[in-house]
Write an enzyme that holds these catalytic residues in place. Structure first.
Site, mmCIF file in Angstrom:
data_model
loop_
_atom_site.group_PDB
_atom_site.id
_atom_site.type_symbol
_atom_site.label_atom_id
_atom_site.label_comp_id
_atom_site.label_asym_id
_atom_site.label_seq_id
_atom_site.Cartn_x
_atom_site.Cartn_y
_atom_site.Cartn_z
ATOM 1 N N GLU A 37 43.385 -41.786 23.714
ATOM 2 C CA GLU A 37 43.778 -40.893 22.617
ATOM 3 C C GLU A 37 45.274 -40.613 22.528
ATOM 4 O O GLU A 37 45.695 -39.453 22.406
ATOM 5 C CB GLU A 37 43.001 -39.565 22.736
ATOM 6 C CG GLU A 37 41.517 -39.737 22.569
ATOM 7 C CD GLU A 37 40.747 -38.426 22.553
ATOM 8 O OE1 GLU A 37 39.854 -38.292 21.718
ATOM 9 O OE2 GLU A 37 41.022 -37.544 23.393
HETATM 10 C C1 ACM Z 1 37.712 -39.374 26.082
HETATM 11 O O1 ACM Z 1 36.622 -38.840 25.823
HETATM 12 N N1 ACM Z 1 38.808 -39.029 25.425
HETATM 13 C C2 ACM Z 1 37.831 -40.387 27.120
#
Ligand code: ACM
Length: 663
Positions: A465
């Site tokens: 992310e």
């Molecule tokens: C995640 O759930 N950002 C690995």
């Protein structure tokens, strides 16, 4: 809720008549005190961001992720007994469950009652904490789903279900005593007896006699036989029942521990559940795990768990024959690991609260909330984990999810960074910068601390992310990108993570784990370490097709922070939809590798992110049952086991909070 004379209450109603994706929130503050309050601003935390709508007369003074401070125009004032309606607010994400809305709130002003716009958080004064009522919804929610009946099935109650069970008879044995041989099996016997003593205080005396203690009338006798070399896998075992005796054949400590857990489970369920055929008198249970990696991931960054609680999570894993505990130690909302030379990481980065570098988030209020671990805590976990055959896998999440680290150690920021990005959780300063001089010494220190403290075979380095445009505003990152011949967020992230992977593998001599993004970008190549695909089964398939070694954790099966059903009051997140018990129990990672896959499935991992689990009780709500189902899928043959048995055993399963256990 009855009104008291001391309370200011916040009530939230989400209007979802246009659908959960277009939810509108109306907030009402009710002053049940007998004093006038104000002028004030409202500080609140929630799961969904709340954006004041046009004409609401409300403006945002400060927002950090899901911490909001909003002011009124005219300024908010609450007369005694009065109610103040605020909003409407538009929810920044779809709203599906009551816990998506505000969960902590308080009122602030400045000393001298000057309104706080553009005034630093530290200078605002907390006027009063606000009691937050459960969020309601229009239209009204439908009835809660009906839980399937959990009629205990007959026969042995073991979880995960073994490879082969061919047993008969009904023994009155409710306790086991070790007959020998001396030496070979005593450490494992003691480890499992200690496990039972910690998980079920008072029951250990009933379930397992001390090593060396002779059998009494109600005890079955356990004889351990070592299998000839090369005839059995390490974690395999064979239990041969004969009247009140059982012969346990194993090749190694892992098989012995698993067999002893099976025996303890058998007599415990016979005691607590009763029913026919619980402890056999004849026949064989042969057992061996399906997967090498049987994992539980726990996020201790967003919601801190005490060192004792983490130690108990090791026990909860071992009772279910899970053998990896992935600890997510750092995130935007908190940094939990001590790093020599960087005391601010834990002094500042481990604490949220009003006026602090990390504000209240995810339901924490103005008071300081958080904590970190000491070297002694970690050494204690390691001793326990080693005794139980659980490998701890520590994670430092890089390069994103770094708000707490950057708040604590400002030298890690590029002072000329003009910013401009926002992470999916709403942070605007949460990505480490490869072009800043301080970054690489910091990474060596942090990852070195992980290596020293945990001495782990694997270090997980995150990689998930990274917000789009993370480095667009940073001249230092721009120069670094040119030097490394890369460009754009993905190019810089891949080169940054390749450097981190190299640091861990070459300098620290450990193997690497990453979330899917770091493997998809090429920072971790096929054959190097392992990758955890998480967004969905599709990413698992893609990474297997590309030749990676995968620990499967697709959210729709393995993310236990997600709700278990769609009812409004069911707690949890829901971006991956609901993950009911059946979804966990029918997961077969091998199906992901079916077409053209050249990679391999090392195993699977249940993941508990902690946005909505601030207490041990809430951890249990999310884990118990679904964790049992996934433990069965990690250990047992495909399709083996049944939901009635999972539900029955979940009802007597050990929990993190020591409440709710049978007497
Ligand atoms: C995640 O759930 N950002 C690995």
């Amino acid at each position: 809720m009855s009104a008291t004379t001391e309370t200011v209450r916040l009530e939230t109603v989400f209007d979802r008549t246009a659908g959960p994706d277009a939810a509108i929130a109306r907030l009402t503050l009710v002053n049940d005190t007998n004093r006038r309050i104000g002028p004030f601003e409202l500080a609140l935390t929630s799961i969904v961001p709340l954006v004041p709508g046009e004409g609401s007369g409300v403006r945002v003074v400060e927002r950090v992720s899901v911490y909001h401070v909003v002011a009124g125009d005219p300024a908010f004032v609450l007369e005694p007994g009065a109610a103040l309606e605020l909003g409407p607010f538009t929810a920044g994400f779809p709203v599906r469950h009551a816990n998506d809305g505000p969960s902590a709130a308080y009122l602030v002003d400045l000393a001298g009652n000057v309104l706080a716009e553009d005034v630093p958080r530290a200078q605002r004064r907390v006027l009063t904490e606000v009691e937050v009522a459960p969020c309601a919804t229009t239209p009204e929610p439908g009835p809660a789903p009906v839980a399937p009946p959990a009629r205990p099935p007959d026969g042995p109650l073991v979880l995960p279900w073994p490879d082969r069970v061919e047993v008969a008879g009904e023994s009155p044995v409710r306790r086991w005593a070790l007959a020998g041989p001396d030496g070979f099996c005593e450490p494992e016997w003691t480890a499992v007896r200690d496990l039972v003593a910690r998980l079920f205080p008072g029951e250990d005396e009933r379930l397992l006699a001390a090593a060396g203690e002779s059998a009494d009338d109600r005890a079955g006798v356990v004889t351990v036989v070592r299998a000839p070399a090369g005839t059995m896998a390490e974690a395999a075992s064979r239990l041969r029942f004969d009247g009140d005796a059982v012969e346990v054949t194993v090749a190694a400590a892992a098989g012995l521990r698993a067999a002893l857990v099976t025996l303890a489970q058998l007599v415990r369920a016979a005691d607590l559940v009763g029913g026919p055929g619980r402890v056999p008198t004849s026949g064989v249970i042969e057992d061996a795990p399906r997967y090498e990696w049987r994992g539980l991931h726990l996020d201790v960054a967003r919601s801190f768990r005490t060192a004792d609680e983490v130690a108990r999570v090791i026990d909860l894993a071992a009772w279910r024959k899970l053998n990896r505990l992935h600890l997510h130690l750092t995130d935007d909302e908190g940094w939990r690991l001590p790093v020599l030379g960087y005391p601010a990481l834990t002094d500042i980065g481990a604490w949220r609260g009003h006026g602090r570098a990390v504000p209240p988030l995810l339901g924490s209020g103005p008071e300081p909330t958080g904590g970190s671990y000491t070297a002694a805590d970690i050494a204690g976990w390691r001793r326990r984990a080693d005794a139980l055959g659980v490998v701890m896998v520590p994670e430092i999440d890089l390069p994103g999810h770094g708000f707490a680290a950057l708040a604590a150690v400002p030298d890690l920021r590029d002072p000329d960074d003009a910013g401009g990005y926002r992470s999916v959780q709403g942070f605007t300063t949460n990505v480490l910068n490869p072009g800043v001089d301080a970054t690489w010494p910091f990474l060596r220190a942090a990852l070195g601390a992980v290596a020293d403290l945990f001495d782990p075979p694997w270090i997980h380095v995150g990689g998930d992310e990274v917000p789009a445009g993370a480095w667009d505003g940073s001249p230092a990152a721009g120069r670094w990108a040119v030097e490394h011949g890369v460009s754009g967020t993905d190019g810089i992230a891949a080169a940054f993570m390749a450097g981190v992977v190299d640091l861990v593998r070459t300098d620290l001599g450990r193997e690497v784990g990453v979330w899917e993004e770091a493997a998809a970008s090429g920072a971790l190549g096929p054959g190097e370490g392992y990758v955890v695909p998480w967004q969905s089964s599709k990413e698992c398939r893609d990474l297997l097709a590309a030749g990676h070694t995968v620990v499967a954790a697709p959210a729709e099966r393995c993310y236990l922070d997600q709700v278990s059903d769609d009812h409004w009051t069911t707690p949890g997140l829901s971006w991956a939809g609901a993950v009911p018990l059946e979804a966990a129990h029918t997961f077969d990672p091998a199906e992901l590798a079916a077409v053209g896959g050249v990679g391999s499935v090392l195993g699977l991992q249940a993941c508990l992110w902690s946005e909505v689990t601030p207490t041990a009780e809430r951890v249990d709500d999310q884990l118990v049952g679904r964790l049992d189902a996934l433990a069965e899928r990690a250990w047992s043959p495909p399709g083996a086991g049944d939901l009635d048995r999972v539900a029955t055993l979940a009802s007597i399963a050990p929990r993190l909070a020591r409440t709710g256990l049978p007497a």
